[in-house]
Design a protein around this motif. Structure first.
Motif, PDB file in Angstrom:
ATOM      1  N   MET A 161     -86.583  -4.655 -35.361  1.00 12.55           N
ATOM      2  CA  MET A 161     -87.621  -5.627 -35.721  1.00 12.55           C
ATOM      3  C   MET A 161     -88.992  -5.015 -35.489  1.00 12.55           C
ATOM      4  N   LYS A 162     -89.893  -5.220 -36.457  1.00 12.65           N
ATOM      5  CA  LYS A 162     -91.246  -4.673 -36.349  1.00 12.65           C
ATOM      6  C   LYS A 162     -92.275  -5.810 -36.368  1.00 12.65           C
ATOM      7  N   ILE A 163     -93.246  -5.665 -35.475  1.00 13.42           N
ATOM      8  CA  ILE A 163     -94.330  -6.639 -35.384  1.00 13.42           C
ATOM      9  C   ILE A 163     -95.654  -5.888 -35.472  1.00 13.42           C
ATOM     10  N   VAL A 164     -96.530  -6.327 -36.343  1.00 10.83           N
ATOM     11  CA  VAL A 164     -97.858  -5.731 -36.448  1.00 10.83           C
ATOM     12  C   VAL A 164     -98.844  -6.588 -35.666  1.00 10.83           C
ATOM     13  N   PHE A 165     -99.585  -5.940 -34.776  1.00 11.33           N
ATOM     14  CA  PHE A 165    -100.709  -6.618 -34.121  1.00 11.33           C
ATOM     15  C   PHE A 165    -101.974  -5.950 -34.622  1.00 11.33           C
ATOM     16  N   SER A 166    -102.843  -6.766 -35.226  1.00  9.17           N
ATOM     17  CA  SER A 166    -104.033  -6.180 -35.856  1.00  9.17           C
ATOM     18  C   SER A 166    -105.278  -7.008 -35.589  1.00  9.17           C
ATOM     19  N   PRO A 167    -106.238  -6.451 -34.867  1.00  4.84           N
ATOM     20  CA  PRO A 167    -107.548  -7.111 -34.790  1.00  4.84           C
ATOM     21  C   PRO A 167    -108.301  -6.842 -36.089  1.00  4.84           C
ATOM     22  N   ILE A 168    -109.057  -7.816 -36.530  1.00  4.66           N
ATOM     23  CA  ILE A 168    -109.886  -7.658 -37.735  1.00  4.66           C
ATOM     24  C   ILE A 168    -111.336  -7.690 -37.281  1.00  4.66           C
ATOM     25  N   GLY A 169    -111.996  -6.558 -37.429  1.00  6.17           N
ATOM     26  CA  GLY A 169    -113.345  -6.454 -36.891  1.00  6.17           C
ATOM     27  C   GLY A 169    -114.401  -6.315 -37.948  1.00  6.17           C
ATOM     28  N   ASN A 170    -114.083  -6.692 -39.178  1.00  5.00           N
ATOM     29  CA  ASN A 170    -115.063  -6.601 -40.248  1.00  5.00           C
ATOM     30  C   ASN A 170    -115.101  -7.907 -41.015  1.00  5.00           C
ATOM     31  N   THR A 171    -115.722  -7.919 -42.137  1.00  8.75           N
ATOM     32  CA  THR A 171    -115.926  -9.179 -42.851  1.00  8.75           C
ATOM     33  C   THR A 171    -115.244  -9.207 -44.203  1.00  8.75           C
ATOM     34  N   ASP A 172    -114.242  -8.359 -44.405  1.00 13.27           N
ATOM     35  CA  ASP A 172    -113.581  -8.308 -45.697  1.00 13.27           C
ATOM     36  C   ASP A 172    -112.094  -8.088 -45.501  1.00 13.27           C
ATOM     37  N   PRO A 173    -111.232  -8.868 -46.146  1.00 14.37           N
ATOM     38  CA  PRO A 173    -109.812  -8.769 -45.889  1.00 14.37           C
ATOM     39  C   PRO A 173    -109.151  -7.500 -46.418  1.00 14.37           C
ATOM     40  N   TRP A 174    -109.710  -6.850 -47.419  1.00 13.56           N
ATOM     41  CA  TRP A 174    -109.065  -5.624 -47.877  1.00 13.56           C
ATOM     42  C   TRP A 174    -110.038  -4.529 -48.243  1.00 13.56           C
ATOM     43  N   ARG A 175    -111.006  -4.797 -49.118  1.00 10.55           N
ATOM     44  CA  ARG A 175    -111.872  -3.725 -49.585  1.00 10.55           C
ATOM     45  C   ARG A 175    -112.631  -3.049 -48.443  1.00 10.55           C
ATOM     46  N   GLN A 226     -93.196  -3.119 -43.657  1.00  8.02           N
ATOM     47  CA  GLN A 226     -92.531  -4.398 -43.945  1.00  8.02           C
ATOM     48  C   GLN A 226     -92.137  -5.129 -42.662  1.00  8.02           C
ATOM     49  N   PRO A 227     -93.113  -5.477 -41.840  1.00 10.02           N
ATOM     50  CA  PRO A 227     -92.813  -6.118 -40.559  1.00 10.02           C
ATOM     51  C   PRO A 227     -92.329  -7.558 -40.732  1.00 10.02           C
ATOM     52  N   GLU A 228     -91.609  -8.029 -39.716  1.00  9.91           N
ATOM     53  CA  GLU A 228     -91.154  -9.426 -39.726  1.00  9.91           C
ATOM     54  C   GLU A 228     -92.261 -10.372 -39.281  1.00  9.91           C
ATOM     55  N   ILE A 229     -93.163  -9.885 -38.422  1.00  6.89           N
ATOM     56  CA  ILE A 229     -94.258 -10.724 -37.929  1.00  6.89           C
ATOM     57  C   ILE A 229     -95.559  -9.936 -38.022  1.00  6.89           C
ATOM     58  N   VAL A 230     -96.617 -10.610 -38.454  1.00  4.65           N
ATOM     59  CA  VAL A 230     -97.956 -10.022 -38.456  1.00  4.65           C
ATOM     60  C   VAL A 230     -98.858 -10.952 -37.658  1.00  4.65           C
ATOM     61  N   GLU A 231     -99.400 -10.434 -36.551  1.00  2.18           N
ATOM     62  CA  GLU A 231    -100.300 -11.238 -35.727  1.00  2.18           C
ATOM     63  C   GLU A 231    -101.709 -10.676 -35.860  1.00  2.18           C
ATOM     64  N   LEU A 232    -102.611 -11.511 -36.337  1.00  2.00           N
ATOM     65  CA  LEU A 232    -103.993 -11.095 -36.586  1.00  2.00           C
ATOM     66  C   LEU A 232    -104.904 -11.686 -35.523  1.00  2.00           C
ATOM     67  N   PHE A 233    -105.868 -10.887 -35.108  1.00  4.66           N
ATOM     68  CA  PHE A 233    -106.843 -11.359 -34.132  1.00  4.66           C
ATOM     69  C   PHE A 233    -108.234 -11.340 -34.750  1.00  4.66           C
ATOM     70  N   PHE A 234    -108.950 -12.471 -34.588  1.00  5.10           N
ATOM     71  CA  PHE A 234    -110.335 -12.588 -35.045  1.00  5.10           C
ATOM     72  C   PHE A 234    -111.189 -13.106 -33.902  1.00  5.10           C
ATOM     73  N   THR A 235    -112.388 -12.571 -33.790  1.00  8.85           N
ATOM     74  CA  THR A 235    -113.342 -13.230 -32.906  1.00  8.85           C
ATOM     75  C   THR A 235    -113.802 -14.498 -33.605  1.00  8.85           C
ATOM     76  N   GLU A 236    -114.245 -15.440 -32.837  1.00 13.19           N
ATOM     77  CA  GLU A 236    -114.687 -16.713 -33.419  1.00 13.19           C
ATOM     78  C   GLU A 236    -115.823 -16.501 -34.405  1.00 13.19           C
ATOM     79  N   SER A 237    -116.714 -15.573 -34.117  1.00 13.34           N
ATOM     80  CA  SER A 237    -117.859 -15.345 -35.005  1.00 13.34           C
ATOM     81  C   SER A 237    -117.407 -14.800 -36.348  1.00 13.34           C
ATOM     82  N   ILE A 238    -116.437 -13.882 -36.356  1.00 20.23           N
ATOM     83  CA  ILE A 238    -115.935 -13.340 -37.630  1.00 20.23           C
ATOM     84  C   ILE A 238    -115.103 -14.380 -38.364  1.00 20.23           C
ATOM     85  N   TRP A 239    -114.380 -15.186 -37.617  1.00 20.09           N
ATOM     86  CA  TRP A 239    -113.554 -16.228 -38.252  1.00 20.09           C
ATOM     87  C   TRP A 239    -114.417 -17.295 -38.911  1.00 20.09           C
ATOM     88  N   GLU A 240    -115.456 -17.718 -38.224  1.00 15.62           N
ATOM     89  CA  GLU A 240    -116.293 -18.803 -38.746  1.00 15.62           C
ATOM     90  C   GLU A 240    -117.322 -18.298 -39.755  1.00 15.62           C
TER      91      GLU A 240
END
Length: 421
Positions: free
Chosen positions: A1-15, A30-44
């Motif tokens: 089983m593979k799990i991706v943990f990824s913080p997102i530290g920018n303002t664009d989902p792919w480019r 092809q992980p079974e779980i992808v856990e994404l982390f956002f700071t509140e400022s980047i999320w909002e």
């Protein structure tokens, strides 16, 4: 089983995410779980950039890995540019995943976050590498992201389709990085700290879990096993035996060294318990050497010889307050003190004997009554320090052939093996 943990530290989902670093990882593993982390400022988001909450992250990820479970973590970070801001938080998230899926492989995305986030994940891997892999993603053709068009929520489906088309025909840009040099540097620092605190058993345990490629691991382990075995078995070190041929000197030196080492390490109660026994051994040998015949041995135990100088025996009996019968007068440290008081009255030996005897009552409370030790009461800490130094002084007086430098044995040992660490 593979799990991706990824913080997102920018303002664009792919480019702007290094041309789809996160998506490239998901496409590759092809992980079974992808856990994404956002700071509140980047999320909002704010008036300068669109918040990540406006993008459909489940749709984006499932367009590449249809069965992947998408989890989103959003936290308020007070100092987002502080390298320590994410340490405890990321660790807690990863521990949660490890507890929930103990056999899973955790893929740590060290490309999509801010430098602070990426450094934190690298440190997490270095410190706790079990079941973890650091994944770095190169940009296409080694180019940068400069000038790339930013994604917009209303165009996400079209943009995602374009990205997927571009990437589907390309080979994976993922690279698993071990950053072993950083881990090895950290382990060497830990090992040095433990050894310089004289905790050789802990150093050996740490060495046993260090990977095989660690420089000089076998040699260090051999040295530490030899040292710790001798400490545990109370067998004098080989170089002590080589330097001092007399077995009594070997014993006195070895145990005085252990006493000083434990004292410097902070094992105060253990030090307190051992002081009297070592001093008693040294003082007994002093009396036996200076006043031959005063002590006789029966079943390897020391007794006062009542046939020794009658004047002294009479004086000692008067001092002791009762008549002594043969084989009932087994000698101990307080009696050695009384004997030396009558024979010498003063002098360096007696002065140091008194310093050791000064902590005898405290020692008995801890050793026999199992009481806890209060260092900061009745000058206990100072008195223990003085007693340890008194034992060292007694060693050098009674055995003048012992070099002062021998008392620095463990510091010298640490310096000798430093080159192998």
């Amino acid at each position: 089983m593979k799990i991706v943990f990824s913080p997102i530290g920018n303002t664009d989902p792919w480019r702007n995410d290094r041309d789809g670093a996160l998506l490239n990882i998901i496409r590759t593993y092809q992980p079974e779980i992808v856990e994404l982390f956002f700071t509140e400022s980047i999320w909002e988001g704010n008036n300068r950039f669109i918040g990540q909450k406006n993008f459909d992250w489940k749709f984006i990820i499932n367009s590449i890995s249809s069965d992947a479970e998408v989890r989103i973590k959003v936290d308020s970070i007070e100092k987002e540019h502080d390298f320590d801001a994410y340490k405890d938080l990321f660790h807690s998230y990863l521990v949660e995943l490890e507890n929930e899926y103990p056999e899973a492989e955790l893929l740590l995305n060290v490309t999509s976050g801010t430098p602070q986030m990426e450094a934190t994940l690298c440190l997490e891997y270095i410190t706790y590498p079990k079941n973890k892999t650091c994944v770095q993603v190169a940009t296409p053709n080694s180019s940068s992201n400069a000038g790339m068009k930013y994604a917009k929520p209303e165009d996400q489906e079209i943009d995602l389709e374009i990205v997927n088309q571009e990437e589907s025909s390309e080979t994976s840009r993922c690279k698993e990085i071990n950053i072993l040099s950083f881990r090895e540097a950290m382990l060497r620092s830990q090992l040095k700290g433990i050894i310089y605190n004289y905790d050789y058993e802990a150093a050996l345990q740490l060495l046993d879990i260090i990977p095989k490629g660690f420089r000089n691991k076998k040699k260090l382990r051999k040295i530490l096993v030899n040292l710790t075995d001798k400490i545990k078995l109370h067998e004098p070190f080989d170089d002590i035996k080589k330097e001092y041929k007399d077995m009594n000197v070997q014993k006195a030196v070895f145990h005085t060294l252990l006493l000083g080492m434990r004292h410097r390490r902070g094992d105060v109660a253990e030090t307190l318990i051992r002081i009297k026994a070592i001093a008693e051994f040294i003082v007994e040998k002093y009396i036996d050497k200076q006043y031959p015949g005063l002590i006789y041995y029966f079943n390897e135990k020391p007794y006062l010889n009542l046939e020794y100088d009658p004047v002294f025996i009479k004086e000692y009996i008067s001092h002791a307050g009762h008549f002594l019968k043969e084989k009932e007068n087994l000698l101990s440290f307080p009696m050695y003190r009384d004997i030396l008081t009558l024979l010498e009255n003063k002098g360096e030996v007696l002065k140091n004997v008194h310093a050791v005897n000064n902590i005898n009552s405290l020692r008995n409370q801890v050793a026999h009554n199992l009481q806890s030790l209060n260092l900061y009461q009745n000058k206990n800490e100072k008195n223990i320090d003085t007693a340890v130094k008194a034992v060292e002084k007694l060693l050098l007086i009674v055995y003048p052939e012992v070099n002062d430098s021998t008392l620095n044995y463990f510091d010298q040992f640490n310096e000798r093996i430093k080159e192998f660490i």
